[in-house]
Write an enzyme that holds these catalytic residues in place. Structure first.
Site, PDB file in Angstrom:
ATOM      1  N   ILE A   1       0.925  -1.400  -0.113  1.00  0.00           N
ATOM      2  CA  ILE A   1       0.299  -0.154   0.517  1.00  0.00           C
ATOM      3  C   ILE A   1       0.604   1.311   0.324  1.00  0.00           C
ATOM      4  O   ILE A   1      -0.150   2.571  -0.380  1.00  0.00           O
ATOM      5  CB  ILE A   1      -0.912  -0.397   1.383  1.00  0.00           C
ATOM      6  CG1 ILE A   1      -0.562  -0.138   2.713  1.00  0.00           C
ATOM      7  CG2 ILE A   1      -2.192  -0.580   1.029  1.00  0.00           C
ATOM      8  CD1 ILE A   1      -0.773  -0.045   3.564  1.00  0.00           C
ATOM      9  N   GLY A   2       2.319   1.028  -0.185  1.00  0.00           N
ATOM     10  CA  GLY A   2       2.589   2.089   0.087  1.00  0.00           C
ATOM     11  C   GLY A   2       4.572   2.048   0.288  1.00  0.00           C
ATOM     12  O   GLY A   2       4.958   0.790   0.326  1.00  0.00           O
TER      13      GLY A   2
ATOM     14  N   GLY B   1       8.605   3.119   0.710  1.00  0.00           N
ATOM     15  CA  GLY B   1       8.936   4.415   1.786  1.00  0.00           C
ATOM     16  C   GLY B   1      10.603   4.639   1.004  1.00  0.00           C
ATOM     17  O   GLY B   1      11.112   3.713   0.587  1.00  0.00           O
ATOM     18  N   SER B   2      11.614   5.577   2.072  1.00  0.00           N
ATOM     19  CA  SER B   2      13.107   5.077   2.036  1.00  0.00           C
ATOM     20  C   SER B   2      13.351   3.874   2.227  1.00  0.00           C
ATOM     21  O   SER B   2      14.254   3.060   1.499  1.00  0.00           O
ATOM     22  CB  SER B   2      13.508   6.417   3.060  1.00  0.00           C
ATOM     23  OG  SER B   2      12.915   6.130   3.732  1.00  0.00           O
ATOM     24  N   PHE B   3      12.709   2.584   3.500  1.00  0.00           N
ATOM     25  CA  PHE B   3      13.218   2.204   4.007  1.00  0.00           C
ATOM     26  C   PHE B   3      13.230   1.013   3.067  1.00  0.00           C
ATOM     27  O   PHE B   3      13.303  -0.322   3.633  1.00  0.00           O
ATOM     28  CB  PHE B   3      12.738   2.509   5.431  1.00  0.00           C
ATOM     29  CG  PHE B   3      11.158   2.298   5.238  1.00  0.00           C
ATOM     30  CD1 PHE B   3      10.443   0.319   5.104  1.00  0.00           C
ATOM     31  CD2 PHE B   3      10.519   3.297   5.144  1.00  0.00           C
ATOM     32  CE1 PHE B   3       9.038   1.275   5.029  1.00  0.00           C
ATOM     33  CE2 PHE B   3       9.095   3.301   4.395  1.00  0.00           C
ATOM     34  CZ  PHE B   3       8.077   2.258   4.560  1.00  0.00           C
ATOM     35  N   GLY B   4      11.428   0.294   2.712  1.00  0.00           N
ATOM     36  CA  GLY B   4      11.232  -0.666   2.149  1.00  0.00           C
ATOM     37  C   GLY B   4       9.807  -0.458   1.974  1.00  0.00           C
ATOM     38  O   GLY B   4       9.322   0.616   1.014  1.00  0.00           O
TER      39      GLY B   4
ATOM     40  N   LYS C   1       4.510  -2.255   8.034  1.00  0.00           N
ATOM     41  CA  LYS C   1       5.907  -1.340   7.561  1.00  0.00           C
ATOM     42  C   LYS C   1       7.166  -2.406   7.822  1.00  0.00           C
ATOM     43  O   LYS C   1       7.496  -2.563   9.194  1.00  0.00           O
ATOM     44  CB  LYS C   1       5.240   0.067   8.615  1.00  0.00           C
ATOM     45  CG  LYS C   1       6.788   0.538   7.921  1.00  0.00           C
ATOM     46  CD  LYS C   1       7.106   2.130   8.424  1.00  0.00           C
ATOM     47  CE  LYS C   1       8.193   3.007   7.950  1.00  0.00           C
ATOM     48  NZ  LYS C   1       8.187   4.539   8.341  1.00  0.00           N
TER      49      LYS C   1
ATOM     50  N   ASP D   1       8.834  14.828  10.777  1.00  0.00           N
ATOM     51  CA  ASP D   1       8.252  14.402   9.148  1.00  0.00           C
ATOM     52  C   ASP D   1       7.283  14.858   9.470  1.00  0.00           C
ATOM     53  O   ASP D   1       6.441  13.787   8.629  1.00  0.00           O
ATOM     54  CB  ASP D   1       9.069  13.266   9.553  1.00  0.00           C
ATOM     55  CG  ASP D   1       9.439  13.512   7.704  1.00  0.00           C
ATOM     56  OD1 ASP D   1       8.957  13.742   6.732  1.00  0.00           O
ATOM     57  OD2 ASP D   1       9.170  12.003   7.087  1.00  0.00           O
TER      58      ASP D   1
HETATM   59  P1  ADP Z   1       8.103   6.532   5.384  1.00  0.00           P
HETATM   60  O1  ADP Z   1       9.015   6.691   6.004  1.00  0.00           O
HETATM   61  O2  ADP Z   1       9.226   5.819   3.933  1.00  0.00           O
HETATM   62  O3  ADP Z   1       7.428   7.805   4.912  1.00  0.00           O
HETATM   63  P2  ADP Z   1       5.634   5.513   5.974  1.00  0.00           P
HETATM   64  O4  ADP Z   1       5.277   5.075   7.360  1.00  0.00           O
HETATM   65  O5  ADP Z   1       4.715   7.067   5.558  1.00  0.00           O
HETATM   66  O6  ADP Z   1       7.053   5.737   5.559  1.00  0.00           O
HETATM   67  O7  ADP Z   1       4.612   4.809   4.844  1.00  0.00           O
HETATM   68  C1  ADP Z   1       4.573   5.177   3.418  1.00  0.00           C
HETATM   69  C2  ADP Z   1       3.284   5.453   2.808  1.00  0.00           C
HETATM   70  O8  ADP Z   1       2.598   4.253   2.814  1.00  0.00           O
HETATM   71  C3  ADP Z   1       2.591   6.701   3.257  1.00  0.00           C
HETATM   72  O9  ADP Z   1       2.629   7.653   3.077  1.00  0.00           O
HETATM   73  C4  ADP Z   1       0.621   5.965   3.257  1.00  0.00           C
HETATM   74  O10 ADP Z   1       0.060   5.649   2.306  1.00  0.00           O
HETATM   75  C5  ADP Z   1       1.597   4.313   2.938  1.00  0.00           C
HETATM   76  N1  ADP Z   1       1.243   3.995   4.852  1.00  0.00           N
HETATM   77  C6  ADP Z   1       1.449   4.575   5.892  1.00  0.00           C
HETATM   78  N2  ADP Z   1       0.962   3.351   7.381  1.00  0.00           N
HETATM   79  C7  ADP Z   1      -0.319   2.795   7.154  1.00  0.00           C
HETATM   80  C8  ADP Z   1      -1.210   3.165   7.630  1.00  0.00           C
HETATM   81  N3  ADP Z   1      -0.994   2.650   8.470  1.00  0.00           N
HETATM   82  N4  ADP Z   1      -2.339   2.823   6.502  1.00  0.00           N
HETATM   83  C9  ADP Z   1      -2.530   3.272   5.512  1.00  0.00           C
HETATM   84  N5  ADP Z   1      -1.519   3.249   4.726  1.00  0.00           N
HETATM   85  C10 ADP Z   1      -0.581   3.836   5.318  1.00  0.00           C
HETATM   86 MG    MG Z   2       5.950   8.882   5.917  1.00  0.00          MG
END
Ligand code: ADP
Ligand code: MG
Length: 265
Positions: free
Chosen positions: A10-11, A13-16, A33, A127
């Protein structure tokens, strides 16, 4: 990992990535995550901090933590799934159509409540941006992504390198001053501006120009749809001197809300 069935990504990021997964025993859906753990001990410790801090935060406007575990070189943080996506996506969906002021204020207050909760626990998020604010189908707004968060007592190094353009980074950081609770307020002010104008308060064609604008550029007024009270609030939150920005507690106290809400007296 055996306790969960992964449905989809669903998303990123920098980490995975962030996965949607159901817990086999309860059939409940969670966001998971998945963070690649690097070889160095300090990096691994750093990643674990995110889980530790999130676990301590329990508030309706903070993404709820379920558990975290390590498997096959990854750290997994299992948390509440916010089915409405993030605020950046929500803003894009508008395709230029402005949100009503009461929607903006409703979301803004919910984010303030989340920020106030963490600040009272001496945690800085560091952030805050629309991409790290998540929505649910029933209108709840939750602050997430504690990957950059720090407890105030620890050294204030701005450890994580920024991915993407740093639209939300306050002037004091560019001036090499320490990050403090008012720095989170600046970023929150940027979100409030974005909710009203559907664009960032500071935009430029290069990093250098963006930083110049953040540090000394004008703040263009919000669209005329919004009250002058809301206009004032944005200006207060985007004061260059952090001392002059309201704290989350101040923002939420009733006397202060009279300044920026047209619906209470
Ligand atoms: P990063 O540290 O890479 O920014 P995030 O924790 O913000 O990681 O997660 C990246 C993306 O994944 C978010 O921008 C969002 O779109 C999706 N996401 C993360 N956590 C959730 C959650 N609890 N529910 C729904 N979507 C999520
Ligand atoms: Mg984020």
């Amino acid at each position: 990992m055996d306790n969960y069935t992964v449905l989809r990504v669903i998303g990123h990021g920098s980490f995975g990535s962030v996965l949607l997964a159901t817990e086999k025993s309860s059939n409940q859906t969670f966001a998971m995550k998945e963070i690649r753990l690097l070889k160095s001990f300090s990096d691994v410790q750093n990643c674990r901090k995110e889980a530790v801090l999130l676990a301590k935060m329990k508030h309706p406007n903070i993404v709820a933590f379920k558990e975290s575990f390590e498997a096959e070189g990854h750290l997994y943080i299992v948390m509440e799934y916010c089915d409405g996506g993030d605020l950046t996506q929500r803003i894009k969906q508008q395709k230029g159509k402005l949100f009503p002021e009461d929607t903006v204020l409703n979301w803004f207050i919910q984010i303030c409540l989340g920020v106030n909760h963490i600040h009272k626990r001496r945690v800085l998020h560091r952030d805050i941006k629309s991409k790290n604010v998540f929505l649910t189908h029933d209108g709840k707004v939750k602050l997430g992504d504690f990957g950059s968060a720090r407890l105030l007592s620890s050294p204030m190094a701005f450890a994580r390198t920024y991915v993407g353009t740093p639209y939300y980074v306050p002037p004091e950081i560019w001036e090499n001053l320490p990050y403090n609770n008012k720095s989170d307020i600046w970023s929150l002010g940027c979100i409030l501006y974005e909710l009203c104008a559907l664009k960032h308060p500071f935009q430029a064609n290069s990093w250098k120009n963006l930083i110049l604008k953040i540090c000394q550029g004008p703040i263009h007024p919000l669209p005329a749809l919004y009250s002058s009270k809301l206009q004032c609030l944005v200006k207060q939150m985007l004061k260059r001197n952090p001392v002059h920005r309201p704290s989350a507690t101040t923002l939420l106290c009733r006397d202060h809300q009279r300044i920026w809400r047209t619906d209470i007296r």
